[in-house]
Design a protein around this motif. Structure first.
Motif, PDB file in Angstrom:
ATOM      1  N   GLN A 143       0.827  -1.209   0.000  1.00 36.57           N
ATOM      2  CA  GLN A 143       0.000   0.000   0.000  1.00 36.57           C
ATOM      3  C   GLN A 143       0.857   1.254   0.000  1.00 36.57           C
ATOM      4  OE1 GLN A 143      -3.069   0.041   2.998  1.00 36.57           O
ATOM      5  NE2 GLN A 143      -3.520  -2.123   2.732  1.00 36.57           N
ATOM      6  N   ASP A 144       1.959   1.228   0.746  1.00 37.39           N
ATOM      7  CA  ASP A 144       2.909   2.335   0.776  1.00 37.39           C
ATOM      8  C   ASP A 144       4.116   1.972  -0.085  1.00 37.39           C
ATOM      9  OD1 ASP A 144       1.615   4.143   2.675  1.00 37.39           O
ATOM     10  OD2 ASP A 144       1.958   2.545   4.128  1.00 37.39           O
ATOM     11  N   PRO A 145       4.640   2.910  -0.890  1.00 42.97           N
ATOM     12  CA  PRO A 145       5.792   2.616  -1.746  1.00 42.97           C
ATOM     13  C   PRO A 145       7.050   2.232  -0.968  1.00 42.97           C
ATOM     14  CG  PRO A 145       4.689   4.619  -2.464  1.00 42.97           C
ATOM     15  CD  PRO A 145       4.095   4.259  -1.126  1.00 42.97           C
ATOM     16  N   LEU A 146       7.157   2.735   0.281  1.00 43.34           N
ATOM     17  CA  LEU A 146       8.294   2.413   1.156  1.00 43.34           C
ATOM     18  C   LEU A 146       9.633   2.743   0.500  1.00 43.34           C
ATOM     19  CD1 LEU A 146       7.136  -1.013   2.679  1.00 43.34           C
ATOM     20  CD2 LEU A 146       6.873   1.291   3.612  1.00 43.34           C
ATOM     21  N   LEU A 147       9.704   3.939  -0.082  1.00 43.74           N
ATOM     22  CA  LEU A 147      10.982   4.402  -0.623  1.00 43.74           C
ATOM     23  C   LEU A 147      11.881   4.825   0.533  1.00 43.74           C
ATOM     24  CD1 LEU A 147       9.759   6.563  -3.646  1.00 43.74           C
ATOM     25  CD2 LEU A 147      10.389   4.131  -3.597  1.00 43.74           C
ATOM     26  N   PHE A 148      13.164   4.560   0.409  1.00 46.26           N
ATOM     27  CA  PHE A 148      14.111   4.912   1.464  1.00 46.26           C
ATOM     28  C   PHE A 148      14.299   6.421   1.493  1.00 46.26           C
ATOM     29  CE2 PHE A 148      15.581   0.605   0.111  1.00 46.26           C
ATOM     30  CZ  PHE A 148      15.195  -0.065   1.266  1.00 46.26           C
ATOM     31  N   PRO A 149      13.955   7.083   2.599  1.00 47.96           N
ATOM     32  CA  PRO A 149      14.019   8.556   2.646  1.00 47.96           C
ATOM     33  C   PRO A 149      15.444   9.106   2.623  1.00 47.96           C
ATOM     34  CG  PRO A 149      13.489   7.681   4.816  1.00 47.96           C
ATOM     35  CD  PRO A 149      13.429   6.518   3.856  1.00 47.96           C
ATOM     36  N   HIS A 150      16.429   8.282   3.015  1.00 48.49           N
ATOM     37  CA  HIS A 150      17.812   8.764   3.059  1.00 48.49           C
ATOM     38  C   HIS A 150      18.517   8.601   1.716  1.00 48.49           C
ATOM     39  CE1 HIS A 150      18.068   4.441   3.714  1.00 48.49           C
ATOM     40  NE2 HIS A 150      19.358   4.489   3.448  1.00 48.49           N
ATOM     41  N   LEU A 151      17.815   8.021   0.723  1.00 51.37           N
ATOM     42  CA  LEU A 151      18.384   7.844  -0.613  1.00 51.37           C
ATOM     43  C   LEU A 151      17.627   8.703  -1.611  1.00 51.37           C
ATOM     44  CD1 LEU A 151      18.800   3.941  -0.784  1.00 51.37           C
ATOM     45  CD2 LEU A 151      20.555   5.635  -0.230  1.00 51.37           C
ATOM     46  N   SER A 152      18.308   9.082  -2.664  1.00 54.15           N
ATOM     47  CA  SER A 152      17.642   9.788  -3.752  1.00 54.15           C
ATOM     48  C   SER A 152      16.740   8.815  -4.502  1.00 54.15           C
ATOM     49  CB  SER A 152      18.680  10.361  -4.713  1.00 54.15           C
ATOM     50  OG  SER A 152      19.364   9.296  -5.385  1.00 54.15           O
ATOM     51  N   VAL A 153      15.962   9.334  -5.441  1.00 55.32           N
ATOM     52  CA  VAL A 153      15.142   8.474  -6.286  1.00 55.32           C
ATOM     53  C   VAL A 153      16.036   7.450  -6.984  1.00 55.32           C
ATOM     54  CG1 VAL A 153      13.766   8.416  -8.403  1.00 55.32           C
ATOM     55  CG2 VAL A 153      13.275  10.122  -6.643  1.00 55.32           C
ATOM     56  N   GLY A 154      17.124   7.918  -7.562  1.00 56.87           N
ATOM     57  CA  GLY A 154      18.047   7.005  -8.228  1.00 56.87           C
ATOM     58  C   GLY A 154      18.678   6.020  -7.274  1.00 56.87           C
ATOM     59  N   GLY A 155      18.989   6.484  -6.066  1.00 58.83           N
ATOM     60  CA  GLY A 155      19.571   5.592  -5.062  1.00 58.83           C
ATOM     61  C   GLY A 155      18.630   4.466  -4.704  1.00 58.83           C
ATOM     62  N   ASN A 156      17.347   4.765  -4.655  1.00 55.95           N
ATOM     63  CA  ASN A 156      16.349   3.728  -4.393  1.00 55.95           C
ATOM     64  C   ASN A 156      16.371   2.664  -5.493  1.00 55.95           C
ATOM     65  OD1 ASN A 156      14.087   3.964  -2.087  1.00 55.95           O
ATOM     66  ND2 ASN A 156      14.898   6.004  -2.535  1.00 55.95           N
ATOM     67  N   LEU A 157      16.505   3.099  -6.747  1.00 55.07           N
ATOM     68  CA  LEU A 157      16.544   2.136  -7.846  1.00 55.07           C
ATOM     69  C   LEU A 157      17.833   1.321  -7.819  1.00 55.07           C
ATOM     70  CD1 LEU A 157      14.997   3.969 -10.923  1.00 55.07           C
ATOM     71  CD2 LEU A 157      13.899   2.693  -9.114  1.00 55.07           C
ATOM     72  N   LEU A 158      18.937   1.970  -7.516  1.00 61.10           N
ATOM     73  CA  LEU A 158      20.216   1.253  -7.439  1.00 61.10           C
ATOM     74  C   LEU A 158      20.163   0.168  -6.368  1.00 61.10           C
ATOM     75  CD1 LEU A 158      22.745   4.219  -7.763  1.00 61.10           C
ATOM     76  CD2 LEU A 158      22.160   2.525  -9.504  1.00 61.10           C
ATOM     77  N   PHE A 159      19.422   0.417  -5.307  1.00 57.50           N
ATOM     78  CA  PHE A 159      19.278  -0.568  -4.234  1.00 57.50           C
ATOM     79  C   PHE A 159      18.657  -1.851  -4.761  1.00 57.50           C
ATOM     80  CE2 PHE A 159      17.034  -2.636  -0.760  1.00 57.50           C
ATOM     81  CZ  PHE A 159      17.988  -2.651   0.242  1.00 57.50           C
ATOM     82  N   GLY A 160      17.758  -1.730  -5.751  1.00 55.66           N
ATOM     83  CA  GLY A 160      17.085  -2.914  -6.280  1.00 55.66           C
ATOM     84  C   GLY A 160      17.934  -3.738  -7.211  1.00 55.66           C
ATOM     85  N   LEU A 161      18.996  -3.165  -7.770  1.00 55.20           N
ATOM     86  CA  LEU A 161      19.831  -3.885  -8.728  1.00 55.20           C
ATOM     87  C   LEU A 161      20.651  -4.976  -8.062  1.00 55.20           C
ATOM     88  CD1 LEU A 161      21.133  -1.013 -11.019  1.00 55.20           C
ATOM     89  CD2 LEU A 161      19.889  -3.048 -11.778  1.00 55.20           C
ATOM     90  N   ALA A 162      20.848  -6.067  -8.778  1.00 55.33           N
ATOM     91  CA  ALA A 162      21.643  -7.172  -8.253  1.00 55.33           C
ATOM     92  C   ALA A 162      23.087  -6.733  -8.021  1.00 55.33           C
ATOM     93  CB  ALA A 162      21.618  -8.350  -9.230  1.00 55.33           C
ATOM     94  N   ALA A 163      23.681  -7.241  -6.943  1.00 60.34           N
ATOM     95  CA  ALA A 163      25.066  -6.895  -6.617  1.00 60.34           C
ATOM     96  C   ALA A 163      26.035  -7.383  -7.683  1.00 60.34           C
ATOM     97  CB  ALA A 163      25.437  -7.494  -5.260  1.00 60.34           C
ATOM     98  N   SER A 164      25.609  -8.357  -8.481  1.00 61.37           N
ATOM     99  CA  SER A 164      26.474  -8.888  -9.533  1.00 61.37           C
ATOM    100  C   SER A 164      26.727  -7.860 -10.640  1.00 61.37           C
ATOM    101  CB  SER A 164      25.859 -10.155 -10.141  1.00 61.37           C
ATOM    102  OG  SER A 164      24.570  -9.884 -10.672  1.00 61.37           O
ATOM    103  N   ILE A 165      25.868  -6.846 -10.733  1.00 58.09           N
ATOM    104  CA  ILE A 165      26.089  -5.748 -11.686  1.00 58.09           C
ATOM    105  C   ILE A 165      26.946  -4.721 -10.962  1.00 58.09           C
ATOM    106  CG2 ILE A 165      25.008  -4.014 -13.156  1.00 58.09           C
ATOM    107  CD1 ILE A 165      22.457  -5.722 -13.067  1.00 58.09           C
TER     108      ILE A 165
END
Length: 221
Positions: free
Chosen positions: A90-112
């Motif tokens: 229900q809530d997007p739960l974006l990390f407030p201490h990260l930028s929009v881009g930082g939130n997306l980078l968090f989702g990327l696999a560590a292998s990249i």
């Protein structure tokens, strides 16, 4: 339940959720790639507990049982981080201490590992949902619809094997709800993901155009 030849389907085999010895729901289903299984029921009927269990985030207050099979692999008992379940709440739960881009980078696999490649992938994901140029924005400055799009792209960048939707449109107004729902369904279907949607809204059911399971009205609170 015996899986068929569609090895990339999601199979639920008598998956049940119990509270204090009382069975709230029991579900068996086959969800093929790009299909949506909608589970309807009143608030407190165990729907969210079921999704958490399918994602591996089991609330110890509840007891779950049954089998979960994806891509022909039984993942019952597998740790959440190894199930590759994508979840939108229900809530997007974006990390407030990260930028929009930082939130997306968090989702990327560590292998990249290459920083420039990770940045390009995140920026392209934003552009794909009409948020080009938002990489350095503070998530707090975004509207509800934009936050939902960022949350969706963060999930998709994590390369999920199936998608669990826990009323992710419920806090949006009617227009944004329709737009966001269409976007999420379109992205998930084009990626060939089996989808389970929990809702109590009939318009979600109509838009999903798939199997519908209605559970009882007993409450767990």
């Amino acid at each position: 339940m015996k899986p068929d030849s569609k090895m990339d389907s999601l199979y639920l085999d008598e998956n049940s959720i119990r509270l204090a010895g009382r069975t709230l729901l029991c579900l068996s289903a086959t969800v093929r790639p790009g299909d949506i299984l909608t589970v309807m029921g009143l608030s407190g009927s165990g729907k969210s507990a079921m999704l958490a269990d399918l994602g591996g985030f089991h609330d110890p207050v509840f007891t779950g049982s049954g089998r979960i099979v994806i891509d022909g692999r039984d993942i019952t008992g597998v740790a959440a981080e190894k199930r590759q379940a994508g979840m939108l709440l229900q809530d997007p739960l974006l990390f407030p201490h990260l930028s929009v881009g930082g939130n997306l980078l968090f989702g990327l696999a560590a292998s990249i590992r290459k920083r420039d490649q990770r940045r390009r992938m995140a920026e392209q994901a934003l552009a794909d949902v009409e948020l080009g140029g938002f990489f350095d924005r503070d998530p707090a400055t975004l509207s509800g619809g934009r936050k939902a799009r960022v949350a969706l792209q963060r999930v998709m960048l994590s390369a999920p094997r199936y998608l669990l939707l826990d009323e992710p449109f419920s806090k949006l107004d009617t227009t944004l709800r329709e737009q966001t729902r269409a976007l999420i369904f379109s992205r998930a279907k084009s990626a060939g993901l089996p989808i389970i949607l929990v809702t109590h809204d009939g318009t979600d059911v109509e838009a999903a155009e798939g199997q519908v399971v209605t559970i009882g009205e007993e409450t767990d609170r």
